[in-house]
Write a protein that holds these residues in place. Structure first.
Motif, PDB file in Angstrom:
ATOM      1  N   GLU A 235       0.844  -1.187   0.000  1.00  0.00           N
ATOM      2  CA  GLU A 235       0.000   0.000   0.000  1.00  0.00           C
ATOM      3  C   GLU A 235       0.880   1.237   0.000  1.00  0.00           C
ATOM      4  O   GLU A 235       1.889   1.291   0.681  1.00  0.00           O
ATOM      5  N   LYS A 236       0.452   2.233  -0.752  1.00  0.00           N
ATOM      6  CA  LYS A 236       1.133   3.532  -0.700  1.00  0.00           C
ATOM      7  C   LYS A 236       0.029   4.566  -0.638  1.00  0.00           C
ATOM      8  O   LYS A 236      -0.669   4.804  -1.621  1.00  0.00           O
ATOM      9  N   ILE A 237      -0.136   5.122   0.535  1.00  0.00           N
ATOM     10  CA  ILE A 237      -1.246   6.050   0.750  1.00  0.00           C
ATOM     11  C   ILE A 237      -0.845   7.439   0.268  1.00  0.00           C
ATOM     12  O   ILE A 237       0.200   7.952   0.659  1.00  0.00           O
ATOM     13  N   GLY A 238      -1.668   8.014  -0.569  1.00  0.00           N
ATOM     14  CA  GLY A 238      -1.387   9.356  -1.090  1.00  0.00           C
ATOM     15  C   GLY A 238      -2.221  10.395  -0.361  1.00  0.00           C
ATOM     16  O   GLY A 238      -3.444  10.340  -0.378  1.00  0.00           O
ATOM     17  N   LEU A 239      -1.558  11.341   0.316  1.00  0.00           N
ATOM     18  CA  LEU A 239      -2.259  12.433   0.980  1.00  0.00           C
ATOM     19  C   LEU A 239      -2.023  13.708   0.168  1.00  0.00           C
ATOM     20  O   LEU A 239      -0.880  14.074  -0.083  1.00  0.00           O
ATOM     21  N   ILE A 240      -3.106  14.343  -0.252  1.00  0.00           N
ATOM     22  CA  ILE A 240      -2.957  15.536  -1.081  1.00  0.00           C
ATOM     23  C   ILE A 240      -3.603  16.710  -0.343  1.00  0.00           C
ATOM     24  O   ILE A 240      -4.749  16.587   0.119  1.00  0.00           O
ATOM     25  N   GLY A 241      -2.899  17.819  -0.207  1.00  0.00           N
ATOM     26  CA  GLY A 241      -3.456  18.957   0.529  1.00  0.00           C
ATOM     27  C   GLY A 241      -3.462  20.230  -0.300  1.00  0.00           C
ATOM     28  O   GLY A 241      -2.426  20.641  -0.832  1.00  0.00           O
ATOM     29  N   VAL A 344       0.849   6.040  -6.028  1.00  0.00           N
ATOM     30  CA  VAL A 344       0.051   5.808  -4.819  1.00  0.00           C
ATOM     31  C   VAL A 344      -1.085   4.844  -5.143  1.00  0.00           C
ATOM     32  O   VAL A 344      -1.538   4.746  -6.293  1.00  0.00           O
ATOM     33  N   THR A 345      -1.541   4.111  -4.117  1.00  0.00           N
ATOM     34  CA  THR A 345      -2.595   3.122  -4.342  1.00  0.00           C
ATOM     35  C   THR A 345      -3.950   3.609  -3.847  1.00  0.00           C
ATOM     36  O   THR A 345      -4.972   2.956  -4.014  1.00  0.00           O
ATOM     37  N   GLU A 346      -3.966   4.732  -3.155  1.00  0.00           N
ATOM     38  CA  GLU A 346      -5.225   5.363  -2.789  1.00  0.00           C
ATOM     39  C   GLU A 346      -4.977   6.853  -2.589  1.00  0.00           C
ATOM     40  O   GLU A 346      -3.838   7.271  -2.352  1.00  0.00           O
ATOM     41  N   VAL A 347      -6.056   7.627  -2.682  1.00  0.00           N
ATOM     42  CA  VAL A 347      -5.918   9.079  -2.602  1.00  0.00           C
ATOM     43  C   VAL A 347      -6.809   9.612  -1.483  1.00  0.00           C
ATOM     44  O   VAL A 347      -7.993   9.297  -1.415  1.00  0.00           O
ATOM     45  N   VAL A 348      -6.202  10.401  -0.589  1.00  0.00           N
ATOM     46  CA  VAL A 348      -6.984  11.134   0.419  1.00  0.00           C
ATOM     47  C   VAL A 348      -6.639  12.601   0.228  1.00  0.00           C
ATOM     48  O   VAL A 348      -5.489  12.990   0.379  1.00  0.00           O
ATOM     49  N   ASP A 349      -7.632  13.400  -0.184  1.00  0.00           N
ATOM     50  CA  ASP A 349      -7.307  14.815  -0.333  1.00  0.00           C
ATOM     51  C   ASP A 349      -8.060  15.661   0.676  1.00  0.00           C
ATOM     52  O   ASP A 349      -9.174  15.342   1.083  1.00  0.00           O
ATOM     53  N   LEU A 350      -7.388  16.726   1.101  1.00  0.00           N
ATOM     54  CA  LEU A 350      -7.971  17.667   2.077  1.00  0.00           C
ATOM     55  C   LEU A 350      -7.916  19.058   1.473  1.00  0.00           C
ATOM     56  O   LEU A 350      -6.862  19.475   1.000  1.00  0.00           O
ATOM     57  N   ALA A 351      -9.043  19.766   1.537  1.00  0.00           N
ATOM     58  CA  ALA A 351      -9.062  21.077   0.901  1.00  0.00           C
ATOM     59  C   ALA A 351     -10.121  21.990   1.499  1.00  0.00           C
ATOM     60  O   ALA A 351     -11.233  21.560   1.787  1.00  0.00           O
ATOM     61  N   THR A 352      -9.742  23.246   1.670  1.00  0.00           N
ATOM     62  CA  THR A 352     -10.729  24.290   1.963  1.00  0.00           C
ATOM     63  C   THR A 352     -11.350  24.630   0.616  1.00  0.00           C
ATOM     64  O   THR A 352     -11.007  25.628   0.002  1.00  0.00           O
TER      65      THR A 352
END
Ligand code: BES
Ligand code: MN
Ligand code: ZN
Length: 472
Positions: A235-241, A344-352
């Motif tokens: 697994e390679k978790i992708g965090l995008i901000g 990455v094997t999944e994407v979690v993005d955080l955004a205003t």
């Protein structure tokens, strides 16, 4: 700032005793006379330990003057950690110096939550103030074995990092200085940081990111953070901000009142950076890649315009409708980069990302969008651990209709109605079928509503992301 102790070896400015309603017990070490005094006072003041009720007593124990407050938590049956957070934040915010907290009831000795409250109370954005805020040292007495409270301390620290990045104004934090901060933190906490400049961004074909940032004197940067410590999983978790260091709205300029808080438009980036610090500090055995498209949505003769058609890194052409919907553009290219170049094997993005999520959920709850029930459930669990409220929003395919363009593959806004959902649908069209979570933190990154939180940046989701990565 915060400590758990199993022996009381010194005097304190204040002793805080936590009690449930109708279960008030007076501390063992008080003399018979003082116990009587306290009992009489409680009777006289009708103190029973209702939620938030406080009784202050002062007495001599030998030659020591003891200052003590009894704090009520309400009925044991209706107790939960939200009540704990609310009452403790309220009571402790008023104190300074060094306080000792104790209770006869184990449920009231939650050192993780108390550590969280301690760092929350002590966080202060006073960089630019001559007069600095005083700190409050909290020591929690838990008899018996020594407790390892290091995790709650470094989670507090990581949250503070995010809060400080958000509170710093845009004349300090721009795409370049944000990159430098990330590099410093990477060195300090132990993750790799690579910063791509505008030329490299152009070479990669990240034209959406370039377009958003090109009217600023400080050009876009792509901040790539790598923490690869996974032992037995691929697994390679992708965090995008979202890293908009300022959002004027561009040519579709914001009115002054809405522009005022836009230094916080890099809160997604800040939370992702804070989470990386915590993940590295906790030495989690996972693979995590964080990507921050950092840019400023400014205005000059070079600004991108409504009507422009721009080719994304992913290959899709995007019709620009409103230059104030810049976040999704910067994020789309960052998502493509994370998938194609970092695998990455999944994407979690955080955004205003949208004002519309504020209309829907206010300041209390983060709107979450996901194409995976399993990942959403994991995130919900992780958020709840820290008292952070999330709510799942719909992403039915019908909403994509609103993004159809007659001149390009897609347009980037879908009108006022369901504005947060069409923003999410736009992002979803770049995730190439991978499991994906999108957190719209426009309402929750900057606090005015939550009772147990200070005003200003919240560092929302730093702890939740840490636990999302850890507990899988
Ligand atoms: N950064 C804003 C969203 C925002 C609003 C964050 C309020 C925090 C508080 C975002 O870039 C934005 O301007 N969105 C527009 C999109 C619209 C033009 C489709 C919005 O929500 O009005
Ligand atoms: Mn905007
Ligand atoms: Zn924005």
């Amino acid at each position: 700032m915060f400590k758990v102790i199993n022996k009381i070896e010194k005097g304190y400015e204040l002793n805080v005793t936590l009690v449930f309603e109708d279960q008030v017990k007076i501390c063992e070490y008080a003399s018979a006379q003082n116990k009587e005094l306290i009992e009489k006072l409680m009777k006289k003041k009708e103190f029973t330990g209702k939620k938030g009720e406080v009784l202050k007593v002062e007495f001599l124990e030998g030659t020591y003057l003891i200052s003590m407050i009894f704090v009520g938590m309400g009925k044991e049956e209706s107790f939960n950690l939200d009540i704990y957070r609310e009452v403790m934040f309220d009571v402790l915010s008023k104190e300074k110096g060094t306080v000792l907290i104790s209770s006869e009831n184990e449920a009231l000795l939650d050192y993780n939550v108390l550590g969280e409250i301690a760092s929350n109370i002590n966080y202060s954005f006073d960089t630019f103030k001559e007069k600095k805020d005083e700190v409050l040292n909290i020591e929690l007495f838990i008899p018996g074995e020594e407790k390892d409270f290091s995790e709650t301390v470094f989670l507090g620290e990581a949250t503070d990092i995010a809060r400080d990045l958000v509170d710093q104004p845009a004349n300090i934090i721009n795409p370049i200085t944000l990159s430098e901060k990330a590099m410093e933190l990477g060195k300090e906490y132990g993750f790799e940081v690579e910063v791509l400049d505008e030329k490299e961004i152009e070479k990669l074909g990240m034209n959406l990111l370039l377009a958003v940032g090109k009217a600023s004197i400080t050009k876009p940067r792509l901040i790539v953070m790598r923490y690869l410590n996974g032992k037995d999983n691929d697994e390679k978790i992708g965090l995008i901000g979202k890293g908009l260091t300022y959002d004027t709205g561009g040519l579709c300029i914001k009115p002054a009142d809405s522009m005022f808080e836009m230094k916080s438009d890099m809160a997604g980036a800040a939370s992702v950076i804070g989470a990386m610090c915590a993940i590295a500090k906790g030495k989690l055995e996972k693979n995590v890649i964080a990507v921050v498209p950092a840019c400023e949505n400014a205005i000059n003769g070079n600004a991108y315009r409504p009507g422009d058609i721009i080719k994304s890194m992913n290959g899709k052409s995007v019709e620009i409708i409103n230059t104030d919907a810049e976040g999704r553009l910067a994020l789309a290219d960052a998502i493509t980069y994370a998938i194609r170049n970092e695998k990455v094997t999944e994407v979690v993005d955080l955004a205003t990302l949208t004002g519309a999520i504020l209309v829907a959920l206010g300041n209390i709850t983060t709107g979450v969008f996901s194409n995976s029930d399993e990942k959403y459930a994991m995130l919900e669990r992780s958020s709840k651990l820290y008292g952070e409220k999330v709510w799942r929003m719909p992403i039915y395919d019908e909403y994509s209709e609103l993004l159809k363009s007659t001149v390009a593959d897609i347009k980037h806004t879908g009108g006022r109605m369901g504005g947060s959902i069409t923003a999410a649908k736009f992002l979803e069209s770049f995730v190439e079928g991978l499991p994906w979570i999108h957190m719209d933190i426009a309402g929750t990154a900057f606090n005015s509503g939550i009772k147990w939180f200070k005003k200003g940046a919240t560092g929302v989701a730093v702890k939740a992301l840490y636990s999302y990565v850890k507990n899988r």
